[in-house]
Motif scaffolding. Structure first.
Motif, PDB file in Angstrom:
ATOM      1  N   ARG A 187       2.398   1.786  -3.228  1.00  0.00           N
ATOM      2  CA  ARG A 187       1.529   2.266  -4.295  1.00  0.00           C
ATOM      3  C   ARG A 187       0.950   3.714  -4.339  1.00  0.00           C
ATOM      4  O   ARG A 187       0.924   4.372  -5.181  1.00  0.00           O
ATOM      5  N   GLU A 188       1.242   4.161  -2.905  1.00  0.00           N
ATOM      6  CA  GLU A 188       0.748   5.547  -2.504  1.00  0.00           C
ATOM      7  C   GLU A 188       1.797   6.443  -2.950  1.00  0.00           C
ATOM      8  O   GLU A 188       1.562   7.489  -3.281  1.00  0.00           O
ATOM      9  N   ASP A 219       0.690  -1.223  -0.112  1.00  0.00           N
ATOM     10  CA  ASP A 219       0.171   0.184   0.108  1.00  0.00           C
ATOM     11  C   ASP A 219       0.856   1.093   0.022  1.00  0.00           C
ATOM     12  O   ASP A 219       0.517   2.435  -0.754  1.00  0.00           O
ATOM     13  N   PRO A 277       4.814   5.800  -5.116  1.00  0.00           N
ATOM     14  CA  PRO A 277       5.741   5.113  -6.066  1.00  0.00           C
ATOM     15  C   PRO A 277       7.177   6.007  -6.416  1.00  0.00           C
ATOM     16  O   PRO A 277       7.147   7.041  -6.393  1.00  0.00           O
TER      17      PRO A 277
END
Length: 132
Positions: free
Chosen positions: A125-126, A122, A128
């Motif tokens: 992804r938040e 997570d 990168p």
């Protein structure tokens, strides 16, 4: 005086997630990272390692508390045992509990609200390319 010039550091501290098994050596590294102005710890994840899992979790929380950052850095519990083989503890290296065999913290600090691997995914992804 050195002829080497130091690179300009205008980017600020490096954001990191620390994945560890928090026995003695990792506790020292975690303490150094937590007190460094060059590192910003975004979270700590715990995976199966040298000593029993619950000791590892408490060792991480204890270390963060010693560094004064336990309120800002969450510990996320990950894999409690190896996925593909039998678990072999190394109490003989770091002592029972991982901190020499005579210190068994019980911080009362809550763990994060999700599995350590989910936290890593997570966070990556938040943000990168921003996390190590």
């Amino acid at each position: 005086m050195s002829d080497r010039s130091e690179p300009a550091d205008d980017t600020g501290p490096q954001s990191v997630i620390i994945d560890t098994d928090t026995a003695g050596d990792d506790s020292q590294a975690l303490l150094l990272a937590a007190t460094s102005d060059r590192v910003e710890i975004e979270g700590v994840t715990i995976c199966a390692g040298n000593v029993e899992f619950d000791y590892q979790v408490e060792n991480a929380k204890y270390t963060l508390d010693l560094a004064g950052v336990a309120d800002d850095v969450t510990v996320y519990e990950g894999a409690r045992k190896p996925l593909l083989k039998e678990h072999e503890f190394a109490d003989y290296v770091h002592g029972e509990g991982g901190l020499g065999g005579s210190l068994f913290p019980d911080t009362g600090i809550e763990s994060g609200d999700r599995h350590g691997a989910d936290f890593i995914v997570d966070a990556a992804r938040e943000r990168p390319g921003e996390l190590t």
